[in-house]
Every structure is written in C-alpha cells, then in structure tokens.
Design an enzyme around this catalytic site. Sequence first.
Site, short mmCIF file in Angstrom:
data_model
loop_
_atom_site.label_atom_id
_atom_site.label_comp_id
_atom_site.label_asym_id
_atom_site.label_seq_id
_atom_site.Cartn_x
_atom_site.Cartn_y
_atom_site.Cartn_z
N ASP A 71 0.80 -1.22 0.00
CA ASP A 71 0.00 0.00 0.00
C ASP A 71 0.83 1.27 0.00
O ASP A 71 0.41 2.29 -0.53
CB ASP A 71 -1.01 0.00 1.15
CG ASP A 71 -0.41 -0.32 2.50
OD1 ASP A 71 0.83 -0.45 2.60
OD2 ASP A 71 -1.18 -0.46 3.46
N ASP A 482 3.99 0.97 13.19
CA ASP A 482 3.24 -0.29 13.28
C ASP A 482 3.92 -1.40 14.06
O ASP A 482 3.26 -2.10 14.81
CB ASP A 482 2.90 -0.84 11.89
CG ASP A 482 1.95 0.05 11.13
OD1 ASP A 482 1.18 0.78 11.76
OD2 ASP A 482 1.97 0.01 9.90
#
Length: 885
Positions: A71, A482
């Site tokens: 992404d 993350d």
Amino acid sequence: MRRTRILTAVLALAAGLLAGTPPALAAHDTAQVTLAADTYTWHNARIDGGGFVPGIVFNRSEKNLAYARTDIGGAYRWQESTKTWTPLLDSVGWDEWGHTGVVSLASDSVDPSKVYAAVGTYTNGWDPTNGAVLRSADRGASWQKTDLPFKLGGNMPGRGMGERLAIDPNKDSVLYLGAPSGKGLWRSTDSGVTWAQVTNFPNVGNYVQDPTDTSGYASDNQGITWVTFDESTGTAGTATKTVYVGVADLQNSVYRSTDAGATWTRLAGQPTGYLAHKGVLDAVNGYLYLSYSDKGGPYDGGKGQLWRYATATGTWTNISPVAEADTYYGFSGLTVDRQHPGTVMATAYSSWWPDTQLFRSTDSGATWTKAWDYTSYPNRSNRYTMDVSSSPWLTFGANPSPPEQSPKLGWMTEALEIDPFNSNRMMYGTGATLYGTENLGNWDSGGQFTIKPMVQGLEETAVDDLAAPPSGGAQLFSALGDIGGFRHTDLTKVPSLMYTSPTFTTTTSLDFAETNPNTVVRVGNLDSGPHIAFSTDNGANWFAGTDPSGVSGGGTIAAAADGGRFVWSPAGTGVQYTTGFGSSWSASSGIPAGAAVESDRVDPKTFYGFKSGRFYVSTDGGATFTASAATGLPSGDSVRFKALPGTKGDVWLAGGATDGAYGLWHSTDGGASFTKLANVDQADTIGFGKAATGASYQTLYTSAKIGGVRGIFRSTDKGTTWTRINDDAHQWGWTGAAITGDPRVYGRVYVSTNGRGVIYGDAAGGGDDGGGGTDPTPTGACTVTYSITNQWTGGFQADVRLTNTGSASWTSWSLAWSFPNGQTVGQLWNADWTQSGATVTARNVSWNGTVAAGSSVSFGFTGTWTGTNAKPSSFRLGDQTCTVA
C-alpha cells in the site's frame, strides 16, 4: 499492519510530510555548486515484511512469474531461484513520493515481459500528485509513465479489493482501470499509453467508509473495484467480449458487458447489501466466484457471503462456508486452482480475533473445509503448522490464551493466490507479512501443510527515526511505524524480535547516551500503557518508564550525553525532564509544548529544542529553556536537527518549506546563531558518520536538493562540497524522516523511507575499517555456469553459478566478465556489481562471501541486448580464469 495501520502514514503527514515534499525550488537564491559522484551499493537492513500486502498477481502463461503490491512501499517481482522478492519502484523520486503506493498490478499473459502498475497513495490532499499508470516491457526493471487526470489510493480504504487494473487476455493492447472518487471506468487500447473514460459505464460507485470524515480520507467514494475478463469469449487478437466489473455500491455491485465494453448492464439477480471485494472467473466450468463483505476493508467488515454465478445460465448460488449470522468478518481473498478449477479458496479478511480463517472447497463451493476448527472451545485443531524461524519477530513476543495462537495465521488477509502452475503453492498477504506454503495438497489428504513467511526482499516499514551508536553490540536502532522498531546487531539478518517491555505500536523517537551508549531510550504510541522505555544494555533488554500526566503519544526524546537525565517532548502535554530513568518528571519551562528536542553530545546538561521558527537552549539539564536570538530559521515545524558528537555546541539544522526558509543551517555556538549554507537549496534531514581518512570533521549526510538535484548527499569537508551518493534508480520516494551515518564505518549511511524500510548504503571499495576493502584473491580452481533463463525482445534474464573447485574455502569473491555484444545489466541480485563498458564485476555481499571447497554460490540479473545475446566466453575470479561449464 495492525487494524490501525493507516494512522502511521496519516500522523507522518500531519507531522510535516507534505511540507517536506516540495514540488519546486525554494524561493531563496542558490549558489552554484559542482556535484561529485560516487558509486554506492544499497541494501535493506533486513526486517522482512512489516506492512500490509494487499495484492499478489501470478502471470497465467509463464511459470514462476509473480508480483506483489504494497500500500505504501512499491511493487515487487518474485525471484524463483532465490525465493526472494526484487523491488521494482525504487526509482520513484521525491516529488512523486505518492507513486510508491500501488493500488493495482497486472501481468500480461500474452507477453509476460509486460507488467503494469496503477500508482498513487491518497485520493485526498495528502498526496500532492495525481495517480499514474506505469508500464514496463522488461518485468519492472524499467518503466514508462502515463499520468492520469485523477488521484489513486494505494493506501486508502478499500485498497485490498481488486484487481482494479486488468489486461484483456485475448487482445493485450486493451486494458481497463477502475477509478475511485467517482471517476468511473477507464480503458486503454494502446497498451497503457493513453487512457479514456468509458463514458457509457453506468455506475461510478457510491460507497464511502465514513461520510462524516472531513479529511477526505474515509469519506472518499471507493469507486470501481475490480475488472475480470471471461477469456472463453474471445480469440487471440480480438477483444474479449464478456467483461465483469465490480463497483463499490451495496445495491449494485456487479456489471457485465457482452460486447467488449460497448454496452454494460447490471448483473441480474445479484446479492444486495454487500460489496463484491473480488470477482474470480473459472472459464473451464463457467463460474464467476464473488467474495462479499458489508464493508470496504481492510480493517472493517461485519458480515459476509460467498457466491457463485453460472455464466451460461445466469444462476446465482450462495456457497458461503458459514451462515451469514455466524460471520463477524467479511470475505475478500479469493482464488481458483487453475490446475484443478473446481478447487476454490477464500479468506475471512477482517477476523482479527482470534485469528483469520482460510476456507477451501474442492467441489466448486458445494462443501468447504477450514484451516482451523474448534475441538472443544477454546481449543483449536489446525490443518497447518507455522514456521516463522526466518522472521521470528512475527510472534510479537506474545503468549496468548486460547483460542488465540502465536504466531497468528494472519489478519487483513485480502490477497490470496494459488500458483496457476503449482497446486501445492499458495501465497497470501497479511497486515505484517506475506505467507505461503508449498505443500498445500496436504490440506486435502488429511496431513498438515506448512506455512512460512515468503517475504524476503519485500521490506515495507515506515521509518520515523534512526540511531547508530559508536560502540556496543547494536549496529543500528530503528524507530518504525506499526511494529515499533528493531535493534540490528547484523544488518543482513532479521532480528529475533521487535522492542518489547513495552511493545509500542509505533516508535516515534529514540536516542542513546553519546558517551555511554549502553543507555538507550525510546518513546512511542500505545493504546494503553507507558509511552517511554529505557535500556541499560545497549538496547538488548528494556523496561518501561512512567508517563507524566497527560501523555497521549510518543513525541520526541533526548538522552543526556552521559545518560544521567532525559528530556521528553511527548504528545498531549508539555516538555518534561527527569534525572534517572523517568520514575518522576518535572515540567520544563521556557519551551512550548510540541517542540522537538535533542541533546548536546558532549555536555550532559545541555539540551536543545525547536518549535515554529525558534531555537531553544537549556544548560541546566532541561529544567529551563531560553529562546535563542537566532533568526531566519524555518517558520514551520518540518525540521530535523542534531548536535555533532565530540564537539560541544556544534548543531546542524535541516528543514523548511518551499513558501519560506528552506535549507541547511549550522551553529558553532550552541544555537545562539546559525549560518545558512548557500550551496544547499533544500534539506530535510542531517546526520553524522565516521570522518574520512585525513579529514578533521565528521562526515555529513543529508536528504536534500543541492545544485537543483534531489538526492542523498555526503560531505567530508563540513558542507563546503557535496557528493550525491544515490542515483535515479535508488530514490525510494520520501526520505525526509531521518538519516544517520555510521560512526564506525566510513561511508556507510542509513536512510529512512516511508514504506521501503531501512536502507543502508556503502561506498564502492568500502570503508577504511570494515566497510569493504580490496578485491579478494581466493586461491584454487573455479567453474562458472552462465545460463540465460529467459529472453524477450530487447531484454533477458540470466543466472550465474560460481563453484569453488579448489581445496580451500573462500572468504570473499569477485567475479568479472565481458559481454561480447554490448549487453547491459539492469538489475542484479545476491551480489554487488559494477559495469564499465562491456566489463561487469560481481562481488559477494555480506552473507554469501564464504564458499567452501566443492560448494557454489549463485546470483542472477536482468539486462538488455540488441542484435545478438551471446554468452561471455570467459570469467575471472580475482586474477585467475575460471572453467566455463
């Protein structure tokens, strides 16, 4: 990679990423500067994965040709010989950083050398450029680009649906692209060179995740979501007649054309109340399979169904493996075994707890089995085993209670593909990695199949900060979105675990004590719990600190030079200071909340801060700060600054924006005054590394624009002259978060990226203490096998195997040859390489230099050719000639 993964990129943008992505020169005059050039080799500090893989595409006509899209981190091509991935979009530059987000990929089954990528990261204002379609005739080694009149959203809601880009399998000059934001369906009839909207397509979509979102992120129309051809309705050279298109519309999600796109109709009898995430066609049996969810994904999804549409009769059959009432997830991942078309697999993509689920049918969806079942709740019986030894951090250090297991089977599992040439191989993407198996047939025979990470070479972390200590076992500390970050003791090996105790979802800043590098501190974001952690053993082990009142996020952190105190500027409250390890904090005075903080690297009581154009200095350990009288600094907060190790009060500051002050400043009086370097147009990061031999000042590194050129630059003379050390093939989009040199290895630099992980580079020929060296001269005989494994018009791929046929082991090697017909290497893997004229030299990388007697080492490359493509006639290992097999 988590359900909240989008926050990493959003917060990075809010913190100044857009201000740090200038489309034009700064307003001030630029001095003339001559840029030197140097040859660097570039690698990733290995993490393997770390982010969401929403798409996997196998070519339908050539074995072992596969691609993966991420992404925010570009696209990759599978290398079967090494079971690794090769990055394809590292050439994306600073001004078009959004083109590292890949919304869709398409591999041409008529001409497998051709591949297309639809790129663009955000459809709202976060991304300053429109989307584009990239086309390649050499499997992604090089690209041509067609800009689109609208944006694309590789990191937007719904990005796991697709594929939105598709090639007509009968007439490959025809491509379709589904657009978001109400822009409709687009078509190219000249192999992607030009595009026009299909104006008669009746539905541009209407589904949005959250209509109340004023940012334009969650409120964007997810648009046209996939295109699928029925190849049985065409012949070679003529356009396929039947085309299916998925639309983000809960009531009207599938359309069809039976006249090659001349007219379109809503498919009668289709399910409503759902979005069709995928449409996969089995032309052998005449079935279109559809995976439905009530949400767009990739995090959300409450209910779902699987359906089968008979293309000949128009009959719809609900083939859901579980009742809708029992789903708390949507279906998305969907694939057909092309060797056995009655075999179908699907995923429960949004099942975060206790795990994702994989479903498999061998009778076209009449009956299903699951990857795991409950025996007696909460205990599970798995049809699989998991081996994450190659990426051990995927356990996340967790030891959950049943029914959860560690490592998880996955989450955000929207990409799922069975190899069309090998029924035993299946790959699927998750929010953290790409998993796969090569013994999938055990599922049906009653045995267990083995799932492993199949992700080496695919690096997809967003980097917030980097630090390279001058001593200790750690070579590099990274602060990542993350997954928190890692302590690398060997850049070529995947660390065993991310930082723990506590484990931050995102580490925003870290630092070590310059004169006591065993003391390390990091801060970050966590849903609940402390936002700061300390280490006293060079980052090997950690313990949590205590938050001052009001802290809501990591912010920035600075460690005193001796490690005796810390200054913290967290989100949610003002700047704080402490002695010891943060058991109690006191508010600093004289400095505004949100200021970035750093420490002097010599004086343990001196700290610095910056906020909104003002520089602040504390000489009492962070208790009080005083605003400097320095003027002319950037007025915004897109600034990074650092103090030079070994010299008190030596500070460098980089940053700014195109509508104001922008560049690189230097202070030698502790920030009381700054001098702007006239030969730097723009700069966004600054870091220091070991001084060059004979130099009296440490080496400077910056991500900057100098002499009108954007790149990564090095200076060995305090910024008087600069050398661009990257090239146009190695740009990695946005590199404005952090940079640092290595204090132990001259020439080595660590570069942050926003989705391509931690990049490090070494100068050709190496450094003066381990960064490289002279060419090796191993003794003993050698044999070379040179094989052209694939060839197409103007391009080819070759594998080279070098065998040690002598009696002694090699510790390093350098193999040289000359091309007889002017061939040129484009990309080479598993070795470093240079080419001068016809002569190519390939050298070992850090992990394959040792070759025992009787053993071999292999590498491969892609290249270009004209006329003929004869093989080299001789190869030299150091100063000796090898036997050619």
